[in-house]
Motif scaffolding. Sequence first.
Motif, PDB file in Angstrom:
ATOM      1  N   SER A  21      85.502 -20.918  79.252  1.00 12.95           N
ATOM      2  CA  SER A  21      85.519 -21.404  77.864  1.00 12.95           C
ATOM      3  C   SER A  21      84.108 -21.542  77.321  1.00 12.95           C
ATOM      4  CB  SER A  21      86.238 -22.762  77.811  1.00 12.95           C
ATOM      5  OG  SER A  21      87.587 -22.636  78.221  1.00 12.95           O
TER       6      SER A  21
ATOM      7  N   LEU B 194      86.414 -17.756  94.350  1.00  9.97           N
ATOM      8  CA  LEU B 194      85.424 -17.678  93.287  1.00  9.97           C
ATOM      9  C   LEU B 194      85.041 -16.252  92.917  1.00  9.97           C
ATOM     10  CD1 LEU B 194      82.999 -20.556  94.374  1.00  9.97           C
ATOM     11  CD2 LEU B 194      84.582 -20.574  92.458  1.00  9.97           C
TER      12      LEU B 194
ATOM     13  N   SER C 136      92.435 -20.849  84.376  1.00 11.80           N
ATOM     14  CA  SER C 136      92.627 -22.111  85.095  1.00 11.80           C
ATOM     15  C   SER C 136      91.969 -23.228  84.296  1.00 11.80           C
ATOM     16  CB  SER C 136      92.022 -22.029  86.503  1.00 11.80           C
ATOM     17  OG  SER C 136      90.619 -21.842  86.416  1.00 11.80           O
ATOM     18  N   ARG C 137      92.259 -24.454  84.713  1.00 14.45           N
ATOM     19  CA  ARG C 137      91.690 -25.610  84.057  1.00 14.45           C
ATOM     20  C   ARG C 137      90.593 -26.274  84.892  1.00 14.45           C
ATOM     21  NH1 ARG C 137      97.034 -28.753  81.613  1.00 14.45           N
ATOM     22  NH2 ARG C 137      97.780 -27.003  80.296  1.00 14.45           N
ATOM     23  N   ASP C 138      90.204 -25.650  85.963  1.00 16.43           N
ATOM     24  CA  ASP C 138      89.144 -26.214  86.800  1.00 16.43           C
ATOM     25  C   ASP C 138      87.789 -25.837  86.233  1.00 16.43           C
ATOM     26  OD1 ASP C 138      88.965 -23.554  87.343  1.00 16.43           O
ATOM     27  OD2 ASP C 138      89.527 -23.694  89.456  1.00 16.43           O
ATOM     28  N   GLU C 139      86.761 -26.018  87.067  1.00 12.11           N
ATOM     29  CA  GLU C 139      85.402 -25.739  86.612  1.00 12.11           C
ATOM     30  C   GLU C 139      85.218 -24.287  86.199  1.00 12.11           C
ATOM     31  OE1 GLU C 139      86.200 -27.527  89.127  1.00 12.11           O
ATOM     32  OE2 GLU C 139      85.213 -29.478  88.910  1.00 12.11           O
ATOM     33  N   MET C 140      85.897 -23.361  86.900  1.00  9.18           N
ATOM     34  CA  MET C 140      85.778 -21.951  86.520  1.00  9.18           C
ATOM     35  C   MET C 140      86.391 -21.722  85.142  1.00  9.18           C
ATOM     36  SD  MET C 140      84.024 -20.516  88.790  1.00  9.18           S
ATOM     37  CE  MET C 140      84.191 -18.893  88.082  1.00  9.18           C
TER      38      MET C 140
ATOM     39  N   THR D 130      86.530 -24.016  82.777  1.00  5.88           N
ATOM     40  CA  THR D 130      85.543 -24.600  81.867  1.00  5.88           C
ATOM     41  C   THR D 130      84.384 -23.646  81.636  1.00  5.88           C
ATOM     42  OG1 THR D 130      86.150 -26.805  82.646  1.00  5.88           O
ATOM     43  CG2 THR D 130      84.047 -26.582  81.486  1.00  5.88           C
ATOM     44  N   LEU D 131      83.968 -22.977  82.714  1.00 10.04           N
ATOM     45  CA  LEU D 131      82.873 -22.014  82.600  1.00 10.04           C
ATOM     46  C   LEU D 131      83.279 -20.848  81.699  1.00 10.04           C
ATOM     47  CD1 LEU D 131      80.085 -20.980  83.432  1.00 10.04           C
ATOM     48  CD2 LEU D 131      81.144 -19.990  85.482  1.00 10.04           C
TER      49      LEU D 131
END
Length: 574
Positions: A342, A306, A333-337, A339-340
């Motif tokens: 974007s 992270l 990446s396509r994970d929560e990070m 998403t964050l």
Amino acid sequence: MRWLRESFAAKLLAALLGTVGLLLIIVLVAVRGETGRQVEVVVDRTMRNANALFEELNELQRQQATRLARPFTEGVRARALLRATIEAGDFDYLADVVDYEMQLAELVDALLVFTDPSGLPVLTLVQGRRVLEGDPAHIAPLARSLLAGNEEELTAYRLIDGEMYSVTSQYVDLQGSPIGTITFGLPIAATDVERIGSIGGFEACLWADAAGCVVSTRGVDAEVGALMAQAARSGDVMRVSAPGMEWSIRSELLTPDDATEGQRIVAVPLDEVLAPFDRIGRALLFGGAGALALSALLGAALSAGLTRPVRALVAATGRVAAGDYETEVSVASRDEMGTLASAFNDMTRGLLLRERYRSVLNKVVSQDVATELMKGDVELGGENRLVTVLFADIRGFTALTEGMEPQQVIGLLNECMEHLSEAIDAEGGVVDKFIGDEVMAVFGAPVTQDDHARRAVSAALRMRRGMAAFNAAREGRGDAPLGVGVGINSGLAVAGNMGSSNRLNYTVVGDTVNLASRLAGVARAGQILVGGATLRLAGPGVVAPPLGGRTLKGFSTEIEVYAVEEIQGEQASA
């Protein structure tokens, strides 16, 4: 602590460890609380059982005492003979008869006391001894209470020569004339107390201040006896350890409201109750230690993955804070990070757009005002507008909420204002402001409305209907109703954005506003008062009988006031 403030990895690790530790503490506290509750349940149940068992013993002894008294109380001849014997003072004969009866019943250690009609003991037989004078068993108070007509029978406890007796006193009369009283008492044997303790699963002691623990179960050793003595003297519920065991010790008066007769002390063993919770506590401690270790490893692994994207976001945030709203971060990446990242990019684009009109939107509070400002139809400053102003004031709100908690007052006020605001919105009005328990609304500004006066009257009628339904619901809950007085006035007013250079508020001011406020001030609960201008502008169908001229504060001449009842031809809707 600087490393904790500056390191995301340290904070993540601290959060994981803190969460696990907090959950462990909460569970341990919950287990401890449940342990206490279970102890109370067991102790209360054991105390109820102890009371029931001792009451059974008392009832058995009372029945035995009643059976022994029958030769002296049953039948007119027996009572006449008893009275003649007491009056003649032939107590030796009476004692011989009693000895014979007690030997037949095999109760040679019983207590027997006869008193005369004044309550004075004339014969006492205790442990094979005859006492013709005095009151060694302290029976006179019981006898006097019986002879006073308060009771037919009394039970009590007496300490005689180091033994605790359960005594039963009976009133004896002949044809309504008192003969005296008969008191029988039986010693409370250690075997009886031991039997009760073994059945109920506790240790017990009968305590007298003058002699200490008079009779007890076998498990009451010197250490437990000392703790029982402490409980007897203090009257407190004690939870102690002795010897190598957990105990809950309670004391109760043998006779309620009479501490002189002694106490019954019960010690309840707690080891069987506590054992399962002790095992649970140990399991939680070992499991918690393992969870903390696992959290430390997991936190170290997560923080490594992270740190890099978080640092990139921190750097980008710094640029945005400096005013660079075109800043973007790469989505790796396509994970929560991812998403964050974007979401961060969407945020910067939104900030770039909103910055263009932020200063304008921050200076208005009404959605209609904001819309008109964005279209350019409203000028900053003031302008003369023909408007209708409505004030609605809750009557008696201060008295109604006296003594209520602040949260309850705010909740009640918000609930009432919700009904008033809905009525205003339904007729296209604008809530100008809330002033304590009063609301001010404007019709005809900032959006021009040719029928602003009629809309204001309709909104007031909606308020009346809405408050009626609101009060019906309150009365159904047993709450006092609320009353709202409404004042409406129409005319020219200065409308515009007013305030300071960096904070404006769209409002209306002038005599039109003041008169509407004064009308609301004199309106009774449920009353809608309007001025003549409003009545004329509202159009046909408004039923509003005149109330005559009113002298209102701030106005040099009387104002013609009308009370609106309805608008004919319009469908009533809440």
